[in-house]
Design an enzyme around this catalytic site. Sequence first.
Site, short mmCIF file in Angstrom:
data_model
loop_
_atom_site.label_atom_id
_atom_site.label_comp_id
_atom_site.label_asym_id
_atom_site.label_seq_id
_atom_site.Cartn_x
_atom_site.Cartn_y
_atom_site.Cartn_z
N LYS A 22 9.64 28.55 -13.39
CA LYS A 22 11.05 28.55 -12.97
C LYS A 22 11.58 27.11 -12.99
CE LYS A 22 11.89 28.41 -8.36
NZ LYS A 22 12.76 27.34 -7.86
N ASN A 23 10.78 26.17 -12.48
CA ASN A 23 11.28 24.79 -12.31
C ASN A 23 11.26 23.98 -13.60
OD1 ASN A 23 11.83 25.41 -9.72
ND2 ASN A 23 10.11 24.30 -8.82
N CYS A 120 19.36 23.31 2.99
CA CYS A 120 18.75 24.64 2.84
C CYS A 120 17.67 24.72 3.91
CB CYS A 120 18.18 24.81 1.44
SG CYS A 120 16.67 23.92 1.20
N ARG A 125 18.23 18.03 1.69
CA ARG A 125 18.32 18.10 0.23
C ARG A 125 19.53 17.32 -0.33
NH1 ARG A 125 15.38 22.61 -1.33
NH2 ARG A 125 15.06 21.52 -3.30
N PRO A 126 19.69 16.03 0.01
CA PRO A 126 20.82 15.26 -0.51
C PRO A 126 20.71 15.04 -2.03
CG PRO A 126 19.27 13.81 0.56
CD PRO A 126 18.78 15.21 0.82
N ILE A 127 21.81 14.66 -2.66
CA ILE A 127 21.75 14.32 -4.09
C ILE A 127 22.29 12.91 -4.32
CG2 ILE A 127 21.85 16.71 -4.93
CD1 ILE A 127 24.83 16.16 -5.61
N LEU A 129 20.79 10.20 -4.89
CA LEU A 129 20.13 9.45 -5.97
C LEU A 129 20.63 9.90 -7.34
CD1 LEU A 129 16.50 9.32 -4.52
CD2 LEU A 129 18.35 7.66 -4.28
N ILE A 330 7.10 15.54 1.94
CA ILE A 330 8.25 15.58 1.03
C ILE A 330 9.50 16.10 1.73
CG2 ILE A 330 9.13 16.52 -1.15
CD1 ILE A 330 6.75 14.60 -1.54
C1 EPZ Z 1 12.26 20.03 -6.91
O1 EPZ Z 1 13.29 20.01 -5.95
C2 EPZ Z 1 11.79 21.48 -6.98
N1 EPZ Z 1 12.90 22.33 -7.43
C3 EPZ Z 1 11.32 21.95 -5.61
O2 EPZ Z 1 10.82 23.27 -5.74
C4 EPZ Z 1 10.17 21.05 -5.18
O3 EPZ Z 1 9.76 21.42 -3.89
C5 EPZ Z 1 10.64 19.59 -5.17
O4 EPZ Z 1 11.15 19.23 -6.47
C6 EPZ Z 1 9.51 18.62 -4.83
O5 EPZ Z 1 8.47 18.78 -5.75
C7 EPZ Z 1 13.20 22.35 -8.75
O6 EPZ Z 1 12.58 21.69 -9.58
C8 EPZ Z 1 14.34 23.24 -9.17
P1 EPZ Z 1 13.27 16.20 -4.94
P2 EPZ Z 1 14.21 18.68 -5.81
O7 EPZ Z 1 14.59 15.70 -5.40
O8 EPZ Z 1 14.34 18.00 -7.12
C9 EPZ Z 1 14.79 13.52 -1.37
C10 EPZ Z 1 10.56 25.53 -5.17
O9 EPZ Z 1 10.02 26.03 -4.18
N2 EPZ Z 1 15.97 13.26 -2.20
O10 EPZ Z 1 12.06 15.83 -5.73
O11 EPZ Z 1 15.44 19.09 -5.10
C11 EPZ Z 1 14.70 14.98 -0.92
O12 EPZ Z 1 15.45 15.19 0.25
C12 EPZ Z 1 11.47 24.33 -5.00
O13 EPZ Z 1 10.41 25.91 -6.35
C13 EPZ Z 1 16.92 12.35 -1.74
O14 EPZ Z 1 16.78 11.79 -0.65
O15 EPZ Z 1 13.34 17.78 -4.85
C14 EPZ Z 1 13.20 15.14 -0.68
O16 EPZ Z 1 12.88 14.66 0.59
C15 EPZ Z 1 11.68 23.99 -3.53
N3 EPZ Z 1 18.02 12.09 -2.51
C16 EPZ Z 1 12.57 14.23 -1.74
O17 EPZ Z 1 13.61 13.33 -2.16
C17 EPZ Z 1 18.21 12.71 -3.73
O18 EPZ Z 1 19.23 12.42 -4.41
C18 EPZ Z 1 12.05 14.96 -2.97
O19 EPZ Z 1 13.10 15.83 -3.40
C19 EPZ Z 1 17.24 13.63 -4.17
C20 EPZ Z 1 16.13 13.89 -3.40
#
Ligand code: EPZ
Length: 433
Positions: A22-23, A120, A125-127, A129, A330
């Site tokens: 999926k990812n 969620c 889950r901020p964006i 970055l 994480i």
């Molecule tokens: C991806 O989410 C996956 N989803 C998640 O899978 C997975 O748990 C996660 O990576 C970690 O491996 C998809 O690929 C669609 P991150 P993502 O950005 O990209 C912080 C599942 O169960 N962060 O790597 O959203 C964030 O809050 C899902 O399939 C910022 O601070 O995760 C977290 O603490 C759940 N600012 C850390 O980084 C940002 O702009 C890692 O998040 C982005 C993230």
Amino acid sequence: MDKFVIRGGDPLLGTVRVSGAKNAALPCMAAALLTDEPVILENIPQVRDIQTTRNLLAAMGADVELGYGRAQHRTTLHCKTLAAPEASYELVKTMRASTLVLGPLVARCGRARVSLPGGCAIGARPIDLHIKGLEQLGAKITQDHGYIEAAADRLKGAEIVFDKITVTGTEDLLMAATLAEGETILQNCAREPEVADLADLLNKMGAHIHGAGTPTIRVKGVSQLKGAKHRIIPDRIEAGTFIIAAAMTGGDLNVAGCDPSHLGALLSKLHEVGVKTKSSADSVRVMGDNPFTASDITTEEYPGFPTDMQAQFMALATQAEGTSIITENIFENRFMHAQELVRMGANIKIEGRRAVVRGKTPLSAAAVLASDLRASASLVLAALVADGETIIDRVYHIDRGYEHIEEKLRGVGAQIRRIGEMFPKKAAAPARA
Ligand code: EPZ
């Protein structure tokens, strides 16, 4: 709202086949926005998030055909014209990975209007970055009424260092950089296999990407990309979930169509706990006839122990002799499954980012509630070994990321059935006057 009814006690025996990741599928579908030619993706999993992404792209004006019947794991995406480069709150709130369209839309259309995802169950889950990286590529970004508005005549290559390792942040910026003018260097990138799979597709589309899967990715921008055909990699988290299910039920299961090289951290931890496995190039055989001993895990970015396997490992830890310390590094709130496991008889104490699991405790069936995708998987695993019939409510969470999980588990001996309406009944037609 659908429920699962699971009667525990049966070992999983035989062969289960893993679906596409999926990812990996989600960013690859977003990548189709970068070209006006058709992109064909194979080995797409039939899960809710794929349908959501199809709806998201279709709302922008893309033609997205999801295959059915024999071609049911194939999708053709043709983003010839994108009348509305937007992602609405209604769609984004159901799947935060929708933010993956931000980079491609700015790169392809010069503008994008994407709802902020909101938090969620597992965290804020901020964006930030994603946004910071796009600004470094020259996008002008404003925020109002819960939406991000981004605009750029043409993005310009830059050197970007991620403050934190982010999977979809890396993917979003990687896609944007493919059409930027000049070279982009992304540093402190996520190294997940799904990032490398996306880069593989983008290079087939004519991008010039080097270093995907390592912390530093170099992208030489091009003026346009073409259509391509690509097969999505297997889902390492689904594979890991079935491996733990086989171990917990004392089964003998062949998890086929997976890539063991993506499972290094999980398999080495499971061997420490006493799970016996044998890997071939594309399968893992699990012999769960051993008692388990407790072991600690700390979730890390790939290639460390994956956070998406933390809940499933916790279910296993309840069946291991001794105390296991589980540290979630994480996400800030990814222990929602713990209290439901406690209701089934587990001994788990949460202390901030740590969960202390004392085993082995026999589990008994209960009515439990799924809260997020991987927490639901953890409850299914516990129910497979619990005494009696467990009822898991809100299984739409699990449908987001596991394809027909009840059919796959039934196929290898589990007693599991889905009850309730898969799709809400249509309201009765008003009586004719
Ligand atoms: C991806 O989410 C996956 N989803 C998640 O899978 C997975 O748990 C996660 O990576 C970690 O491996 C998809 O690929 C669609 P991150 P993502 O950005 O990209 C912080 C599942 O169960 N962060 O790597 O959203 C964030 O809050 C899902 O399939 C910022 O601070 O995760 C977290 O603490 C759940 N600012 C850390 O980084 C940002 O702009 C890692 O998040 C982005 C993230």
